[in-house]
Scaffold this active site. Structure first.
Site, PDB file in Angstrom:
ATOM      1  N   GLU A   1       0.818  -1.217   0.000  1.00 24.30           N
ATOM      2  CA  GLU A   1       0.000   0.000   0.000  1.00 24.30           C
ATOM      3  C   GLU A   1       0.852   1.268   0.000  1.00 24.30           C
ATOM      4  O   GLU A   1       0.362   2.343   0.334  1.00 24.30           O
ATOM      5  CB  GLU A   1      -0.967   0.027   1.203  1.00 24.30           C
ATOM      6  CG  GLU A   1      -1.674  -1.278   1.489  1.00 24.30           C
ATOM      7  CD  GLU A   1      -2.588  -1.750   0.360  1.00 24.30           C
ATOM      8  OE1 GLU A   1      -2.746  -1.025  -0.631  1.00 24.30           O
ATOM      9  OE2 GLU A   1      -3.163  -2.845   0.483  1.00 24.30           O
TER      10      GLU A   1
ATOM     11  N   ARG B   1       5.659   8.241  -6.747  1.00 28.95           N
ATOM     12  CA  ARG B   1       4.832   8.150  -7.956  1.00 28.95           C
ATOM     13  C   ARG B   1       4.436   9.544  -8.413  1.00 28.95           C
ATOM     14  O   ARG B   1       3.925  10.345  -7.627  1.00 28.95           O
ATOM     15  CB  ARG B   1       3.591   7.309  -7.642  1.00 28.95           C
ATOM     16  CG  ARG B   1       2.691   7.058  -8.829  1.00 28.95           C
ATOM     17  CD  ARG B   1       1.589   6.063  -8.521  1.00 28.95           C
ATOM     18  NE  ARG B   1       0.647   6.539  -7.529  1.00 28.95           N
ATOM     19  CZ  ARG B   1      -0.679   6.355  -7.613  1.00 28.95           C
ATOM     20  NH1 ARG B   1      -1.203   5.711  -8.632  1.00 28.95           N
ATOM     21  NH2 ARG B   1      -1.470   6.801  -6.656  1.00 28.95           N
TER      22      ARG B   1
ATOM     23  N   GLY C   1     -11.648   4.351 -19.677  1.00 27.09           N
ATOM     24  CA  GLY C   1     -13.054   4.715 -19.808  1.00 27.09           C
ATOM     25  C   GLY C   1     -13.443   5.205 -21.187  1.00 27.09           C
ATOM     26  O   GLY C   1     -14.602   5.592 -21.407  1.00 27.09           O
TER      27      GLY C   1
ATOM     28  N   ASP D   1      -1.132  -0.521 -10.711  1.00 29.21           N
ATOM     29  CA  ASP D   1      -1.377  -1.939 -10.454  1.00 29.21           C
ATOM     30  C   ASP D   1      -1.250  -2.701 -11.768  1.00 29.21           C
ATOM     31  O   ASP D   1      -1.826  -2.304 -12.788  1.00 29.21           O
ATOM     32  CB  ASP D   1      -2.785  -2.152  -9.896  1.00 29.21           C
ATOM     33  CG  ASP D   1      -2.907  -1.762  -8.434  1.00 29.21           C
ATOM     34  OD1 ASP D   1      -1.894  -1.836  -7.712  1.00 29.21           O
ATOM     35  OD2 ASP D   1      -4.016  -1.393  -8.007  1.00 29.21           O
TER      36      ASP D   1
ATOM     37  N   TRP E   1      -0.700   5.072  -0.154  1.00 31.34           N
ATOM     38  CA  TRP E   1      -1.322   5.535  -1.392  1.00 31.34           C
ATOM     39  C   TRP E   1      -2.843   5.359  -1.346  1.00 31.34           C
ATOM     40  O   TRP E   1      -3.515   5.463  -2.348  1.00 31.34           O
ATOM     41  CB  TRP E   1      -0.702   4.887  -2.619  1.00 31.34           C
ATOM     42  CG  TRP E   1      -1.044   3.453  -2.940  1.00 31.34           C
ATOM     43  CD1 TRP E   1      -1.528   2.483  -2.119  1.00 31.34           C
ATOM     44  CD2 TRP E   1      -0.908   2.832  -4.234  1.00 31.34           C
ATOM     45  NE1 TRP E   1      -1.692   1.303  -2.799  1.00 31.34           N
ATOM     46  CE2 TRP E   1      -1.315   1.493  -4.105  1.00 31.34           C
ATOM     47  CE3 TRP E   1      -0.464   3.284  -5.476  1.00 31.34           C
ATOM     48  CZ2 TRP E   1      -1.292   0.583  -5.173  1.00 31.34           C
ATOM     49  CZ3 TRP E   1      -0.444   2.373  -6.544  1.00 31.34           C
ATOM     50  CH2 TRP E   1      -0.854   1.055  -6.377  1.00 31.34           C
TER      51      TRP E   1
ATOM     52  N   ASP F   1      -5.210  -6.536   2.514  1.00 38.45           N
ATOM     53  CA  ASP F   1      -6.358  -6.616   1.602  1.00 38.45           C
ATOM     54  C   ASP F   1      -7.682  -6.568   2.345  1.00 38.45           C
ATOM     55  O   ASP F   1      -8.657  -5.989   1.841  1.00 38.45           O
ATOM     56  CB  ASP F   1      -6.285  -7.906   0.784  1.00 38.45           C
ATOM     57  CG  ASP F   1      -5.049  -7.974  -0.065  1.00 38.45           C
ATOM     58  OD1 ASP F   1      -5.060  -7.387  -1.154  1.00 38.45           O
ATOM     59  OD2 ASP F   1      -4.048  -8.577   0.372  1.00 38.45           O
TER      60      ASP F   1
END
Length: 522
Positions: A204, A250, A267, A343, A395, A458
């Site tokens: 994470e 990042r 999208g 990811d 994050w 998770d």
């Protein structure tokens, strides 16, 4: 006459992919469970490996930094999971065959994705794709992912990032278990790949002050944080505190161009819609069509239309990267480092066209004068600034720890603390006969294995995000129950019962076979 080459831009771009799923084997199939693993494997991991092997065959090096968590490699190497994946791929091909040979009226409106003719055309293409996946899997994957990843690491195609066993949220974890999980996770990578990662993707991207010393002690030279942890200044890696351990941040401006809920590439109207299923075959035959178009009204997927969108989005991203590298280099007065991190499952699972986009991007960037390299390359190239003190961060939403420590998951926070305390005290007593236990204690091993599965990050993430929250709570409590059951038997002197229980739970949770409780810090 060849076209003029673009001027090289200063600095380096690093693409970082983070590959992670929780341990799903033996814990349900659908809607959450092994189906999640097989969908990600078929849609993301298989095509990504195909892309990387293709580019490696062209002698392209330093393409990206690939984080693969120990819990993912455990599943991608597991014989049970490999057999299940083979069956899943065969079933996918059968479902595609059914669509390709459909003759029954579906009742769908003309021009939508689920008319018989649209489904037949889609089924023909899907059948060919499933056949390719089966061919790849049976010829390359039947001994698991580790041999394939090792080839890419050895060739210098990718840099591997490791991580702690079972992906715990490290800032909230007992320091002893945190150290154990990290060292065992790096050892797990060394055993699978004959290579110990020097960098990690912290689960994470979570950080607490002082963790840099844990990393230094484990031989970790660099790790990932989110951009806000560096106050948005991600143009260089930064040594943390008084150590030489470097945090890379990042770049959100670049990363969000791809993966933004409001405006990200996946999208686009031409891309395959992730959410729209044909309920007869379970396939996804529609394109996005429009943000406010109902599933039943979505248009059929059109590969040619999607191809044009991929090329446009490759060009757009290359332009953005060039502009960002130039502006950041001007701002800091030296060549800048830009990190775009995602990811892995985005590429194929969530965004069907993602692997195709990535392959074209990795060809287009060098052609556009952009130097692409790994985080390790950035370290070697001196893309490192002055030391920094990082704040507590992640994050997750709000970039703090709330997702994993907030009111919605207070029950899991309390459960984790109780389970870890019980496990550590039980294992300490079990191994206290001598300073170093003469042989492995498989009961103690299983206690720690179930404890690490209990504290997986998770479960609170899924609860906080209301994404299969019931399943997440069930899994956390199940592993807690397993730990308690074994520990209670051991604490009451029923060693044979504890052994039998440990063996039984190990049939479901037998990952990390080399985990050795004797290495738990005293």
């Amino acid at each position: 006459m060849s076209a003029p080459q673009p001027e090289p831009v200063p600095g380096q771009l690093t693409l970082v992919l983070h590959t992670h799923l929780p341990w799903l084997a033996h814990h349900g199939r659908w809607p959450v469970g092994e189906e999640w693993l097989f969908q990600s494997w078929s849609a993301a991991y298989l095509p990504l490996m195909r892309v990387l092997r293709t580019l490696a065959a062209e002698n392209r090096r330093g393409l990206l930094t690939l984080g693969v968590t120990p819990v993912v490699t455990a599943q991608l190497d597991d014989p049970y999971c490999l057999d299940g994946m083979h069956q899943w791929l065969a079933n996918w091909q059968l479902r595609a065959w059914e669509a390709a040979n459909l003759h029954t009226p579906t009742g769908a409106a003309e021009g939508t994705a689920t008319t018989p003719e649209a489904l037949r055309q889609f089924g023909i293409r899907e059948y060919e794709e499933a056949a390719q996946a089966l061919e790849d899997f049976t010829t390359l994957w039947r001994h698991g992912a580790s041999p394939l990843l090792r080839e890419l690491i050895d060739a210098g195609t990718v840099e591997l990032l490791g991580g702690p066993l079972a992906h715990p949220f490290q800032p909230l974890l007992n320091p002893r278990l945190r150290e154990f999980a990290l060292h065992e996770g790096l050892a797990d990578a060394r055993q699978r790949f004959a290579h110990t990662p020097s960098g990690i993707w912290a689960p994470e991207c979570a950080y607490a002050p002082g963790m840099e010393h844990d990393y230094a002690g484990a031989g970790v030279s660099h790790f990932m944080v989110d951009g806000p942890s560096l106050h948005g200044d991600t143009a260089l890696g930064r040594p943390v505190g008084q150590t030489d351990v470097v945090a890379f941040g990042r770049d959100l401006q670049v990363s969000y161009r791809v993966w933004s809920p409001k405006s990200g590439y996946p999208g686009h109207a031409a891309y395959r819609d992730f959410h729209t299923f044909d309920h007869l075959t379970g396939l996804k035959p529609a394109r996005v069509t429009g943000r406010n178009v109902a599933s039943d009204d979505k248009a059929p997927y059109d590969p040619q239309r999607a191809e044009r969108a991929i090329d446009a989005h490759v060009a757009d991203f290359v332009t953005l990267v060039r502009q960002r590298m130039i502006s950041e280099s001007e701002r800091i007065g030296r060549p800048a480092h830009v990190v775009a991190a995602f990811d892995t499952e985005l590429f194929g699972h969530w965004w069907y066209e993602g692997p195709m986009w990535l392959e074209r991007l990795l060809r287009a960037l060098p052609a556009a004068g952009v130097h692409v390299g790994t985080l390790g390359d950035a370290l070697a190239g001196g893309f490192v600034g002055t030391p920094v003190d990082l704040p507590p961060s992640s994050w997750g939403s709000g970039k703090d720890w709330t997702v994993w420590s907030g009111e919605k998951v207070a029950d899991l926070v309390a459960l984790n603390a109780e389970v870890v305390d019980t496990a550590l005290s039980t294992v300490d007593k079990a191994l206290a006969q001598t300073d170093t236990a003469p042989t492995r204690d498989f009961v103690a091993d299983q206690i720690l294995r179930e404890t690490l599965l209990t504290v997986s990050s998770d479960w609170p993430f899924m609860v906080s995000k209301d994404s299969a929250a019931d399943y997440a709570r069930y899994r956390a409590r199940l592993h807690a129950h397993a730990m308690r059951e074994i520990a209670d038997a051991l604490a009451s002197g029923r060693r044979e019962v504890a052994q039998r229980l440990a063996d039984g739970w190990n049939r479901a949770d037998g990952l990390f076979g080399a985990l050795d409780a004797r290495r738990l810090p005293r």
